[in-house]
Design an enzyme around this catalytic site. Structure first.
Site, short mmCIF file in Angstrom:
data_model
loop_
_atom_site.label_atom_id
_atom_site.label_comp_id
_atom_site.label_asym_id
_atom_site.label_seq_id
_atom_site.Cartn_x
_atom_site.Cartn_y
_atom_site.Cartn_z
N CYS A 166 0.83 -1.22 0.00
CA CYS A 166 0.00 0.00 0.00
C CYS A 166 0.86 1.27 0.00
O CYS A 166 0.63 2.19 -0.78
CB CYS A 166 -0.95 0.01 1.19
SG CYS A 166 -0.24 -0.62 2.69
N HIS A 179 -3.07 6.07 4.75
CA HIS A 179 -1.65 6.32 5.00
C HIS A 179 -1.28 7.72 4.51
O HIS A 179 -1.67 8.12 3.39
CB HIS A 179 -0.79 5.33 4.22
CG HIS A 179 -0.83 3.92 4.71
ND1 HIS A 179 -1.41 3.52 5.90
CD2 HIS A 179 -0.38 2.78 4.14
CE1 HIS A 179 -1.30 2.21 6.05
NE2 HIS A 179 -0.66 1.73 5.00
C1 2RA Z 1 1.05 -2.17 6.72
N1 2RA Z 1 1.75 -1.88 4.42
O1 2RA Z 1 0.63 -1.02 6.63
C2 2RA Z 1 1.63 -2.85 5.50
C3 2RA Z 1 0.79 -4.01 5.08
N2 2RA Z 1 -0.50 -3.61 4.64
O2 2RA Z 1 1.03 -2.87 7.76
#
Ligand code: 2RA
Length: 337
Positions: free
Chosen positions: A132, A241
């Site tokens: 991601c 994120h």
């Molecule tokens: C996380 N990118 O954010 C890693 C797995 N999705 O934990």
């Protein structure tokens, strides 16, 4: 064309989001085949107003599947991806199992859609969905790379607890509810905290999550000289994120032209008006499919270098939507064939 679509990991946070996105984007699903491990078998998932019971994967099941979306962890992918491919399914795998496998494409449709297809124009049988935090970064890097060249990216991430799936989200909720934790899903308490460790450390002092951002970016962009210097951090948010990017370009740029380029690039929405306090935030990216970019400004110490802040919903563009978009590229090509 209509497709028989399997989802392996159908009861997980990403698997459920895959099913939700298939419905929202009206992907031509002739039949949904939700699959889950023995532990999660016989659970109900809903799709287009109908209820489906999850089944346990088997070779026979994949014989009647056209496209299989996988998000049940790397070991499940290693166990079932080649079985499904041998049975004739096209596997789009969200796990880390095959991302760096030579010969298996690692694809973000806005960046390298051509990698989905073999020389004869047919789709590869296994296609890997990137991590991601890598996906949202390369969506933004791609237009800059094509127009100005990109030498180096220093990236600091601010990652949602949902990156760890249901367990990651539940950990924050139970800590906020004051429940005593036997052990911490995010290595330490995450409520009111920031944990600079996602996944385990490798021998070079970087975590596996940080090394994914280095290695996957180079594979997707097709440039082994592209320098990525990452720090990945878990923070107690749900919506998506965030990533702070310091990007050193090969060539000089005009900041307004660069902003306009991003605003007109696929998969990007500009939210960049500091005077109006407009900039991307996890709360405003939640359940959206785009990458939101803002705080775009010249780095006043280094020439040809800029800072920016991007946010994307890690369950959607960061995982489920990217996988469905890969399926959409395949479906569009078959329509034209
Ligand atoms: C996380 N990118 O954010 C890693 C797995 N999705 O934990």
């Amino acid at each position: 064309f209509r497709y028989r679509v399997a989802v392996l990991g159908a009861t997980g946070l990403v698997g459920r989001t895959m099913i939700q996105v298939l419905e929202e984007r009206n992907f031509p699903v002739d039949e949904l085949v939700p699959l889950a491990s023995q532990r999660s078998a016989s659970q109900i998932v809903r799709f287009k107003g109908r209820e489906f019971i999850t089944a346990v994967p088997s070779g026979d099941i994949f014989r009647n599947v056209d496209i299989a979306l996988f998000s049940a962890g790397a070991s499940a992918s290693r166990e079932w991806a080649h079985v499904a491919a041998a049975a004739g399914a096209i596997v789009i795998d969200n796990s880390s199992a095959f991302r760096m496998e030579p010969g298996i494409p690692l694809v973000v449709p806005e960046v390298n859609p051509e990698a989905i297809f073999k020389a004869d124009g047919t789709p590869e049988s296994i296609i890997a969905n990137p991590n991601c935090s890598t996906i949202q970064m390369v969506v933004v890097l791609k237009p800059l790379y094509d127009r100005y060249g990109v030498k180096r990216v220093v990236v600091s991430t601010y990652q949602s607890v949902t990156g760890k799936g249901k367990a990651g989200r539940d950990a924050l909720e139970s800590e906020l509810a004051g429940e005593v934790q036997e052990q911490f899903t995010h290595f330490h308490q995450i409520a009111f905290n920031a944990v600079p460790q996602i996944d385990t450390f490798t021998e070079n002092g970087y975590t596996k999550e940080e090394m994914k951002m280095v290695n996957e970016t180079r594979k997707i962009m097709g440039d082994e000289a592209l320098a990525v210097s990452p720090t990945t951090v878990r923070i107690p948010v749900y919506g998506g994120h965030g990533e702070s990017l310091n990007i050193e370009l090969e060539n000089e740029f005009d900041i307004d032209e660069l902003r306009a380029l991003l605003a007109s690039s696929p998969g990007i929405i500009l939210q960049d008006d500091p005077s109006a306090r407009i900039y991307p935030m996890p709360l405003t990216s939640y359940e959206r499919d785009e990458v939101f970019a803002g705080r775009i400004r010249r780095d006043f110490w280094n020439p040809k270098t800029l800072n920016m802040w991007i946010v994307a919903d890690n369950l959607r563009k960061g995982a489920a939507t990217n996988a469905v978009q890969i399926a959409e590229v395949i479906a569009a090509r078959q329509e034209k064939a």
